[in-house]
Design an enzyme around this catalytic site. Structure first.
Site, PDB file in Angstrom:
ATOM      1  NE  ARG A   1      -7.707 -21.992 -10.869  1.00 26.49           N
ATOM      2  CZ  ARG A   1      -7.484 -22.040  -9.297  1.00 26.49           C
ATOM      3  NH1 ARG A   1      -6.760 -22.534  -8.495  1.00 26.49           N
ATOM      4  NH2 ARG A   1      -5.701 -22.703 -10.405  1.00 26.49           N
ATOM      5  CB  THR A   2     -12.243 -21.020 -16.220  1.00 24.72           C
ATOM      6  OG1 THR A   2     -11.413 -20.792 -15.440  1.00 24.72           O
ATOM      7  CG2 THR A   2     -12.746 -21.108 -16.992  1.00 24.72           C
TER       8      THR A   2
ATOM      9  CE  LYS B   1      -6.490 -38.399 -34.821  1.00 25.03           C
ATOM     10  NZ  LYS B   1      -7.317 -38.280 -34.796  1.00 25.03           N
TER      11      LYS B   1
ATOM     12  NE  ARG C   1      -8.816 -20.649 -19.511  1.00 28.27           N
ATOM     13  CZ  ARG C   1      -8.367 -20.314 -18.704  1.00 28.27           C
ATOM     14  NH1 ARG C   1      -7.648 -21.499 -17.890  1.00 28.27           N
ATOM     15  NH2 ARG C   1      -9.438 -19.637 -17.703  1.00 28.27           N
TER      16      ARG C   1
ATOM     17  CG  HIS D   1     -11.483 -15.044 -17.118  1.00 26.79           C
ATOM     18  ND1 HIS D   1     -12.540 -16.043 -17.253  1.00 26.79           N
ATOM     19  CD2 HIS D   1      -9.968 -15.895 -16.966  1.00 26.79           C
ATOM     20  CE1 HIS D   1     -11.806 -16.751 -16.722  1.00 26.79           C
ATOM     21  NE2 HIS D   1     -10.881 -17.495 -16.079  1.00 26.79           N
TER      22      HIS D   1
HETATM   23  N1   CP Z   1      -8.739 -18.727 -12.638  1.00 28.91           N
HETATM   24  C1   CP Z   1      -8.815 -19.481 -14.194  1.00 28.91           C
HETATM   25  O1   CP Z   1      -8.724 -18.901 -15.094  1.00 28.91           O
HETATM   26  O2   CP Z   1      -8.089 -20.271 -13.469  1.00 28.91           O
HETATM   27  P1   CP Z   1      -7.960 -21.488 -14.492  1.00 28.91           P
HETATM   28  O3   CP Z   1      -6.719 -21.354 -15.152  1.00 28.91           O
HETATM   29  O4   CP Z   1      -7.864 -23.541 -13.378  1.00 28.91           O
HETATM   30  O5   CP Z   1      -9.033 -22.311 -15.017  1.00 28.91           O
END
Ligand code: CP
Length: 315
Positions: free
Chosen positions: A63-64, A91, A113, A141
């Site tokens: 999603r993100t 690497k 992330r 988040h």
């Molecule tokens: N909600 C969320 O962070 O989903 P993903 O891990 O798929 O990005």
């Protein structure tokens, strides 16, 4: 309505603890405008033409990462994706060298992330592009917290005064942490429930936050229930009974849902462990806004890019 005069131009988006209520309102107002673009036949505006964005993901995401990429593309930016498994990170290239490398290519923003708490803040100190935290360990988040607020406001017309229950693995949830900061700043009452081992003790003393041992107490008369994913991958062991036991004591099912308000809204950040923390009946039922959260994620991320890269003006 009074015009919002705050600005997020040039701001690193690291966590909702850094946001004022006015700044949150600005993101939600801008996301509302952005959502109109997503519904057009031709989803392309020139707001970020000439800007370049890199998504740098050290952890998996559906999603993100995809919604940040689409958000940048709908706004006319060039977007390039780097994932840890298909880059020179395999690497042994360090985070700092990877950031320097991306910076040297002249990018305007990095969406990042990482499994380590504080990784996005670190990035914001070592390179000049704007950093948008797409999840750093169990810390934050922020775009997920904002899209949750946006989804709630769309349904309820307001945020202040609502009772929200956040249930499940709060300890490992960066989503819960961003939710809690955002929801409290917007005047919501937050009720937490989950196994004692998965509830951080420091939250017990916070004003406006109520910690329950039984999920039934947390969700009674709730306006919103957010179910959290059980994050087995972050658990070191001993924190969790069996998934069957968890579903029996803490899972959100049809029977438990009836304890909340009739018009309760059900959220889940995804991906879901269906049959564990949430039953399929609830996940796909009429109270569920889980798919809407995904669509709203694109609008909110379009809003964030627009605000941090242009200040909100069409350029
Ligand atoms: N909600 C969320 O962070 O989903 P993903 O891990 O798929 O990005």
């Amino acid at each position: 309505m009074e015009k919002n005069t705050v600005s997020l131009r040039g701001r690193n988006i690291l966590g909702l603890e850094d946001f004022s209520p006015e700044e949150i309102r600005l993101v939600l107002e801008t996301a509302k405008e952005m959502k109109n673009i997503i519904h057009r036949d031709i989803k392309k505006v020139p707001t970020l033409r000439g800007k370049s964005i890199v998504t740098l993901f050290y952890e998996p995401s559906t999603r993100t990462r995809t919604s940040f990429e689409l958000a940048g593309k709908y706004l006319g930016a060039d977007v390039v994706n780097i994932t840890s498994g298909t880059s020179s990170i395999v690497k042994g290239e360090s985070l700092r060298d990877t950031l320097y490398t991306v910076e040297a290519m002249g990018v305007d923003a990095i969406v990042m992330r990482h499994k380590a708490e504080g990784a996005a803040a670190y990035a914001s100190r070592v390179v000049s592009p704007v950093i948008l935290n797409a999840g750093d360990g169990a810390h934050a988040h922020p775009s997920q917290g904002l899209l949750n607020l946006f989804t709630i406001q769309e349904h309820k017309g307001t945020l202040s005064g609502l009772k929200v229950a956040i249930v499940g693995d709060v300890l490992h949830s960066r989503v819960a942490r961003s939710d809690i900061y955002g929801m409290r700043k917007m005047g919501m009452e937050v009720h937490l429930a989950g196994p004692k081992t998965l509830l951080p003790r420091y939250l017990y003393e916070e004003p406006g936050i109520f910690v329950h041992e039984r999920i039934e107490e947390a969700i009674a008369d709730a306006d919103v229930i957010e179910v959290l994913r059980i994050q087995l991958e972050r658990m070191k062991g001993g924190l969790f009974p069996t998934t069957r036991e968890y579903a029996r004591i803490f899972g959100l099912n049809k029977q438990r849902l009836s304890l909340a308000k009739d018009d309760v809204l059900v959220l889940h950040p995804g991906p879901m462990n269906k049959g564990w923390e949430i039953s399929p009946f609830v996940a796909y039922g009429k109270q569920s806004a889980i798919q809407e959260e995904v669509q709203n994620g694109v609008a909110v991320r379009m809003a964030l890019f627009t605000l941090v890269l242009t200040g909100g003006k069409q350029e």
